[in-house]
Scaffold this active site. Sequence first.
Site, mmCIF file in Angstrom:
data_model
loop_
_atom_site.group_PDB
_atom_site.id
_atom_site.type_symbol
_atom_site.label_atom_id
_atom_site.label_comp_id
_atom_site.label_asym_id
_atom_site.label_seq_id
_atom_site.Cartn_x
_atom_site.Cartn_y
_atom_site.Cartn_z
ATOM 1 N N GLY A 67 0.835 -1.196 0.000
ATOM 2 C CA GLY A 67 0.000 0.000 0.000
ATOM 3 C C GLY A 67 0.868 1.243 0.000
ATOM 4 C CB THR A 123 -0.428 4.482 -5.190
ATOM 5 O OG1 THR A 123 0.689 3.849 -5.822
ATOM 6 C CG2 THR A 123 -0.959 5.572 -6.088
ATOM 7 C CD1 TRP A 139 -4.621 4.552 -8.543
ATOM 8 C CD2 TRP A 139 -5.447 2.828 -9.696
ATOM 9 N NE1 TRP A 139 -5.398 5.050 -9.564
ATOM 10 C CE2 TRP A 139 -5.913 4.010 -10.285
ATOM 11 C CE3 TRP A 139 -5.837 1.607 -10.246
ATOM 12 C CZ2 TRP A 139 -6.759 4.016 -11.400
ATOM 13 C CZ3 TRP A 139 -6.679 1.616 -11.354
ATOM 14 C CH2 TRP A 139 -7.117 2.811 -11.920
ATOM 15 C CB ILE A 140 -4.120 -0.870 -2.607
ATOM 16 C CG1 ILE A 140 -3.719 0.579 -2.250
ATOM 17 C CG2 ILE A 140 -3.253 -1.889 -1.863
ATOM 18 C CD1 ILE A 140 -2.347 1.021 -2.728
ATOM 19 C CB THR A 141 -2.807 -4.916 -6.750
ATOM 20 O OG1 THR A 141 -2.826 -3.932 -7.772
ATOM 21 C CG2 THR A 141 -3.041 -6.285 -7.359
ATOM 22 C CB ILE A 179 -0.944 -9.910 -37.533
ATOM 23 C CG1 ILE A 179 0.388 -9.207 -37.827
ATOM 24 C CG2 ILE A 179 -0.942 -11.347 -38.064
ATOM 25 C CD1 ILE A 179 1.593 -9.783 -37.105
ATOM 26 C CG HIS A 180 -4.968 -12.020 -34.861
ATOM 27 N ND1 HIS A 180 -3.629 -11.911 -34.544
ATOM 28 C CD2 HIS A 180 -5.318 -13.283 -34.539
ATOM 29 C CE1 HIS A 180 -3.204 -13.054 -34.047
ATOM 30 N NE2 HIS A 180 -4.202 -13.909 -34.035
ATOM 31 C CD GLU A 196 6.381 8.192 -19.071
ATOM 32 O OE1 GLU A 196 5.954 7.559 -18.087
ATOM 33 O OE2 GLU A 196 5.924 8.051 -20.213
ATOM 34 C CD GLU A 253 5.406 -3.245 -9.059
ATOM 35 O OE1 GLU A 253 6.198 -2.758 -8.218
ATOM 36 O OE2 GLU A 253 4.416 -3.922 -8.737
HETATM 37 C C1 LIG Z 1 -3.935 -1.565 -12.168
HETATM 38 C C2 LIG Z 1 -3.015 -0.864 -11.215
HETATM 39 C C3 LIG Z 1 -2.576 -1.522 -10.088
HETATM 40 C C4 LIG Z 1 -1.784 -0.856 -9.152
HETATM 41 N N1 LIG Z 1 -1.407 -1.515 -7.987
HETATM 42 C C5 LIG Z 1 -0.750 -0.826 -7.029
HETATM 43 C C6 LIG Z 1 -0.474 -1.427 -5.747
HETATM 44 O O1 LIG Z 1 -0.750 -2.622 -5.518
HETATM 45 N N2 LIG Z 1 0.104 -0.678 -4.786
HETATM 46 C C7 LIG Z 1 0.440 0.634 -4.991
HETATM 47 O O2 LIG Z 1 0.942 1.247 -4.072
HETATM 48 N N3 LIG Z 1 0.206 1.239 -6.192
HETATM 49 C C8 LIG Z 1 -0.377 0.549 -7.217
HETATM 50 N N4 LIG Z 1 -0.655 1.159 -8.420
HETATM 51 C C9 LIG Z 1 -0.289 2.547 -8.608
HETATM 52 C C10 LIG Z 1 0.929 2.734 -9.501
HETATM 53 O O3 LIG Z 1 2.091 2.276 -8.856
HETATM 54 C C11 LIG Z 1 0.992 4.223 -9.857
HETATM 55 O O4 LIG Z 1 -0.112 4.474 -10.722
HETATM 56 C C12 LIG Z 1 2.281 4.605 -10.522
HETATM 57 O O5 LIG Z 1 3.345 4.570 -9.600
HETATM 58 C C13 LIG Z 1 2.211 6.033 -11.134
HETATM 59 O O6 LIG Z 1 1.727 6.940 -10.213
HETATM 60 P P1 LIG Z 1 0.503 7.927 -10.597
HETATM 61 O O7 LIG Z 1 -0.541 7.109 -11.251
HETATM 62 O O8 LIG Z 1 0.139 8.682 -9.377
HETATM 63 O O9 LIG Z 1 1.116 8.890 -11.688
HETATM 64 P P2 LIG Z 1 1.896 10.264 -11.406
HETATM 65 O O10 LIG Z 1 2.980 10.055 -10.421
HETATM 66 O O11 LIG Z 1 0.894 11.331 -11.126
HETATM 67 O O12 LIG Z 1 2.551 10.521 -12.842
HETATM 68 C C14 LIG Z 1 1.808 11.076 -13.953
HETATM 69 C C15 LIG Z 1 2.735 11.191 -15.165
HETATM 70 O O13 LIG Z 1 3.840 12.067 -14.853
HETATM 71 C C16 LIG Z 1 5.073 11.387 -15.094
HETATM 72 N N5 LIG Z 1 6.077 11.817 -14.104
HETATM 73 C C17 LIG Z 1 5.897 11.868 -12.754
HETATM 74 N N6 LIG Z 1 7.026 12.328 -12.173
HETATM 75 C C18 LIG Z 1 7.929 12.538 -13.168
HETATM 76 C C19 LIG Z 1 9.293 12.985 -13.206
HETATM 77 N N7 LIG Z 1 9.978 13.286 -12.109
HETATM 78 N N8 LIG Z 1 9.899 13.097 -14.410
HETATM 79 C C20 LIG Z 1 9.231 12.771 -15.556
HETATM 80 N N9 LIG Z 1 7.952 12.330 -15.579
HETATM 81 C C21 LIG Z 1 7.321 12.215 -14.400
HETATM 82 C C22 LIG Z 1 4.742 9.906 -14.959
HETATM 83 O O14 LIG Z 1 5.699 9.109 -15.650
HETATM 84 C C23 LIG Z 1 3.362 9.850 -15.583
HETATM 85 O O15 LIG Z 1 3.497 9.822 -16.985
HETATM 86 C C24 LIG Z 1 -1.393 0.489 -9.386
HETATM 87 C C25 LIG Z 1 -1.805 1.135 -10.559
HETATM 88 C C26 LIG Z 1 -2.606 0.476 -11.467
HETATM 89 C C27 LIG Z 1 -3.051 1.207 -12.714
#
Ligand SMILES: Cc1cc2nc3c(=O)[nH]c(=O)nc-3n(C[C@H](O)[C@H](O)[C@H](O)COP(=O)(O)OP(=O)(O)OC[C@H]3O[C@@H](n4cnc5c(N)ncnc54)[C@H](O)[C@@H]3O)c2cc1C
Length: 390
Positions: free
Chosen positions: A129, A131, A161-163, A344-345, A374, A370
């Site tokens: 946990g 995000t 977004w906690i899996t 292809i399909h 970027e 993870e």
């Molecule tokens: C299906 C799913 C399952 C998930 N499971 C888990 C989970 O089990 N536990 C958990 O804790 N989280 C989980 N997450 C969350 C996931 O780890 C985050 O979505 C991810 O780390 C990106 O964070 P954000 O979505 O807040 O994007 P943001 O941090 O808001 O980033 C938005 C954009 O800005 C870019 N960006 C941000 N900072 C920079 C920088 N310094 N330089 C350049 N570009 C930058 C990013 O690359 C992205 O394109 C999950 C997400 C999904 C979609």
Amino acid sequence: MSQMDDNAVEQSEDDTLILDMLDRFLKSEVKPHVHALEKADEYPSEIVEQMKEMGLFGCLIDPKYGGLGLSARTYARIVERMSAVWMSLSGIINSHLIMAMTVQRNGTEEQKAKFLPRFATGELRGGIGLTEPDCGTDLQAIRTTARLEGDHYVVNGAKTWITNSLHGNCLVLLVKTDPAADPRHKGMSLLISEKGPGFQVSRKLEKLGYKGIDTCELNFDNYRVPADRLVGGVPGRGLQHILGGLELGRINVAARGLGIAVAALDASVAYSQMRKTFGKPICEHQAIQLKLGEMATRVHAARLLVDAAAQAYDRGQRCDMEAGMAKYFATEAGMENSSEAMRIHGAYGYSKEFDIERLYRDAPLLVIGEGTNELQRIIIAKQLIARSPV
Ligand SMILES: Cc1cc2nc3c(=O)[nH]c(=O)nc-3n(C[C@H](O)[C@H](O)[C@H](O)COP(=O)(O)OP(=O)(O)OC[C@H]3O[C@@H](n4cnc5c(N)ncnc54)[C@H](O)[C@@H]3O)c2cc1C
């Protein structure tokens, strides 16, 4: 899976036994049910029970705590195979194993003895946990707090977004034990958090793909965690501990990207020999051959990068650059191969009756989760500079 790919990295006899067993399980117990489970967005409870029996929830945990003690290298191959059949299954064990390995690598002896055997059987199951609604990449901006009151931490805040948080029952939770700390990471800690009063699952999130597996919003309202659940027993080390765990997570996500890329390639190799246009199989048209050639090359390169990262992890060395390269390349390979497979399909790629549209919907998560791709390139560049001083 194509012969060339099987031979890309060598395999021990033990690995072969485990992987053959897994292949049989995936073929007979998983593949026939994927379509219905994914369509209904249904948690695969029966499959999870079988995964418990196979020891998959403890596959990386030290045998002295009841696990199988497999290497990250073998684990990556397990994840690749699972993801080629249904990526959601690899998510069910991935964040669970990050939680387990965080405790195994950083926990106190008491924590290891108490939790690792229960993680290994899957009796305690869950994930990480980190995000929050306001932050993902910038983890130091989290706002969930844990205030020490006597022999308990009292947790307040929200995660999203906690899996594995609906069907699971335990998380390692990243919290601020000292919200005023400067630098911010010195106030961050991890708590082994079993579900209890005040730990609320607010809602399951609807997703583009990665169906079946639960990904939820959580709320913590004066949720009490015994103080001896602080990972390692010393506050202020949570970010450091979880970033180490994410190296493994990135190898897993890279292996998932590889699995998707392989599935897309294999389906395309088969389909392009059966589908005929203008009097010959489409694999004899040069435009399709160019696609197949690129797809196969991506698979081969991704497999070598994933294996190199897993070997670096197994050697116990810092491998954020290797894991970052594998994660970046292999997940982009998953995106590109699933997209090419759809072309292809033709119309059948767009059909819900074929696997391609699922691969196409599952792949984009991998360039986000993870650590976004970027961020991976930034990590690679920083390590490159740090390892090459002039
Ligand atoms: C299906 C799913 C399952 C998930 N499971 C888990 C989970 O089990 N536990 C958990 O804790 N989280 C989980 N997450 C969350 C996931 O780890 C985050 O979505 C991810 O780390 C990106 O964070 P954000 O979505 O807040 O994007 P943001 O941090 O808001 O980033 C938005 C954009 O800005 C870019 N960006 C941000 N900072 C920079 C920088 N310094 N330089 C350049 N570009 C930058 C990013 O690359 C992205 O394109 C999950 C997400 C999904 C979609």
